[in-house]
Design a protein around this motif. Structure first.
Motif, PDB file in Angstrom:
ATOM      1  N   GLY A 179       0.817  -1.200   0.075  1.00 54.21           N
ATOM      2  CA  GLY A 179       0.173  -0.079   0.173  1.00 54.21           C
ATOM      3  C   GLY A 179       0.760   1.187  -0.035  1.00 54.21           C
ATOM      4  N   LEU A 217     -12.834  -6.979  -3.293  1.00 53.38           N
ATOM      5  CA  LEU A 217     -12.166  -5.649  -3.551  1.00 53.38           C
ATOM      6  C   LEU A 217     -12.540  -5.106  -4.881  1.00 53.38           C
ATOM      7  CD1 LEU A 217     -10.190  -3.729  -2.390  1.00 53.38           C
ATOM      8  CD2 LEU A 217      -8.276  -4.910  -3.288  1.00 53.38           C
ATOM      9  N   TYR A 221     -14.559  -1.437  -5.691  1.00 56.21           N
ATOM     10  CA  TYR A 221     -13.774  -0.551  -6.332  1.00 56.21           C
ATOM     11  C   TYR A 221     -14.988   0.008  -7.492  1.00 56.21           C
ATOM     12  CZ  TYR A 221     -10.983   1.325 -10.266  1.00 56.21           C
ATOM     13  OH  TYR A 221     -10.365   2.155 -11.433  1.00 56.21           O
ATOM     14  N   THR A 233     -14.443   3.853   1.333  1.00 55.18           N
ATOM     15  CA  THR A 233     -13.192   3.264   2.180  1.00 55.18           C
ATOM     16  C   THR A 233     -13.720   3.366   3.374  1.00 55.18           C
ATOM     17  OG1 THR A 233     -12.038   4.861   0.519  1.00 55.18           O
ATOM     18  CG2 THR A 233     -11.237   4.455   2.779  1.00 55.18           C
ATOM     19  N   ILE A 236     -14.998  -0.128   3.682  1.00 57.02           N
ATOM     20  CA  ILE A 236     -13.857  -1.388   3.657  1.00 57.02           C
ATOM     21  C   ILE A 236     -13.434  -1.273   5.032  1.00 57.02           C
ATOM     22  CG2 ILE A 236     -11.770  -1.847   2.673  1.00 57.02           C
ATOM     23  CD1 ILE A 236     -12.805  -0.843   0.002  1.00 57.02           C
ATOM     24  N   MET A 237     -12.742  -0.332   5.783  1.00 58.78           N
ATOM     25  CA  MET A 237     -12.164  -0.380   6.979  1.00 58.78           C
ATOM     26  C   MET A 237     -12.940  -0.890   7.919  1.00 58.78           C
ATOM     27  SD  MET A 237      -9.147   0.904   6.210  1.00 58.78           S
ATOM     28  CE  MET A 237      -8.757   0.842   7.887  1.00 58.78           C
ATOM     29  N   CYS A 240     -13.558  -4.704   7.254  1.00 56.04           N
ATOM     30  CA  CYS A 240     -12.103  -5.475   7.627  1.00 56.04           C
ATOM     31  C   CYS A 240     -12.309  -5.748   9.003  1.00 56.04           C
ATOM     32  CB  CYS A 240     -11.078  -4.730   7.242  1.00 56.04           C
ATOM     33  SG  CYS A 240     -10.883  -4.834   5.601  1.00 56.04           S
ATOM     34  N   VAL A 266      -5.399  -0.695   2.616  1.00 51.73           N
ATOM     35  CA  VAL A 266      -5.968   0.508   2.580  1.00 51.73           C
ATOM     36  C   VAL A 266      -5.310   1.796   3.386  1.00 51.73           C
ATOM     37  CG1 VAL A 266      -8.323   1.825   2.963  1.00 51.73           C
ATOM     38  CG2 VAL A 266      -8.275  -0.637   2.066  1.00 51.73           C
ATOM     39  N   LEU A 269      -2.481   3.263   1.439  1.00 45.98           N
ATOM     40  CA  LEU A 269      -2.839   3.771   0.368  1.00 45.98           C
ATOM     41  C   LEU A 269      -3.665   5.193   0.867  1.00 45.98           C
ATOM     42  CD1 LEU A 269      -4.825   1.294  -1.887  1.00 45.98           C
ATOM     43  CD2 LEU A 269      -2.837   2.735  -2.244  1.00 45.98           C
ATOM     44  N   SER A 270      -3.847   5.192   2.222  1.00 46.78           N
ATOM     45  CA  SER A 270      -4.172   6.394   2.694  1.00 46.78           C
ATOM     46  C   SER A 270      -3.581   7.611   2.603  1.00 46.78           C
ATOM     47  CB  SER A 270      -4.873   6.028   4.551  1.00 46.78           C
ATOM     48  OG  SER A 270      -3.832   5.983   4.994  1.00 46.78           O
TER      49      SER A 270
END
Length: 297
Positions: A179, A217, A221, A233, A236-237, A240, A266, A269-270
């Motif tokens: 990431g 994923l 997307y 986002t 997703i967090m 998870c 993620v 990527l943040s």
């Protein structure tokens, strides 16, 4: 701690490449994107898409080090250091791959064959035209290649220990580094097919769980493009976190693992949020002005 020949060889390749890169580094601002990245890092501005946020943050920290009176020279030295580290990891990767095909009987002759071959391979790559060129200028490719080499090396370590439960920590670290690496340059994503292939040939159950998570994923997307990046986002967090908690209670280790993996990808990527934040603060360099969600995407 006593160093074995493998670590000594890795250290030698690092030192040789670092010395050459330091001697041959550009003394000022090189051509093309280098000036843009240097200025954007120093002012915490927004360069051309996709922004390279991890490079900007690393460069900003490095700009404070009094290693040269010329700011551009400091960034060029940073490229040399991370490139030398890349060569060091490449050496260790080559050693591991040679041992896949050549039996290491711990004799001096066997070790010399393996370690000299790895050293020749790593240093040959170190002084290829493109890599050497990028190792002496303030560009994103040097740090991106360091991320790729670290991820590849950790994948080989996982491959050697995949039957043990402790090996899962390597996959978790790989996901976070991946990431972060994508936060430098998108070419870091090219190492993913190699990781998937190695997982397929060593642990089929984990591979099938990876396929399921990949499909999830992919769905997220597509939703992100139609519904909105921030909302997806967050989903997703939180998803998870719930998956890790639920499958931990159920005892399904692999599903719990991929919940961690996706969350840490993620998280890596943040770093792209820094591009969004800085754009709203009106920096001197603000290319494409990604100050709202539509422009950011």
């Amino acid at each position: 701690m006593k160093l074995d020949n493998n670590r000594i060889g890795a250290l030698i390749t690092f030192i040789i490449s670092l010395i050459v890169y330091t001697i041959t580094t550009s003394p000022a601002v090189p051509f093309w994107d280098c000036g843009e990245f240097i200025a954007s890092s120093v002012t915490m501005g927004v360069p051309h898409p996709p922004g390279a946020p991890v490079y900007l943050l690393a460069g900003k920290v490095f700009s404070f080090l009094p290693i040269s009176p010329d700011m551009a020279h400091r960034f060029n030295i940073l490229a040399g250091i991370v490139s030398a580290l890349t060569i060091m990891f490449l050496y260790m990767i080559i050693v591991r791959l040679i041992k896949e095909f050549v039996k290491d009987d711990n004799s001096l002759e066997s070790k010399l064959k393996i370690y000299f071959a790895a050293g020749i391979g790593a240093l040959t790559y170190a002084f290829t035209d493109t890599f050497w060129f990028n190792a002496t200028e303030a560009e994103v490719y040097s740090i991106s290649m360091l991320g790729v080499s670290m991820v590849m090396w950790l994948t080989l370590i996982w491959m050697d220990n995949y039957k043990e439960i402790k090996s899962l920590k390597y996959l978790i670290l790989i996901s976070y580094l991946l990431g972060l690496s994508i936060g430098v340059h998108l070419l870091s994503f090219l190492v993913v097919p190699t990781i998937v292939i190695l997982i397929y040939f060593h642990d089929r159950d984990m591979f099938m769980n990876l396929v399921v998570w990949g499909a999830v994923l992919g769905i997220f997307y597509m939703l992100a493009k139609s519904i909105g990046l921030n909302f997806v986002t967050l989903v997703i967090m939180f998803g998870c976190v719930w998956v890790v908690y639920y499958f931990d209670k159920k005892g399904y280790i692999h599903f719990k693992l991929w919940g961690f993996v996706l969350a840490l990808v993620v998280l890596g990527l943040s770093t792209y949020l820094s591009i969004y934040i800085r754009s709203n603060l009106g920096p001197v360099i603000n290319e494409n002005d990604p100050s709202n969600l539509e422009r950011f995407i």
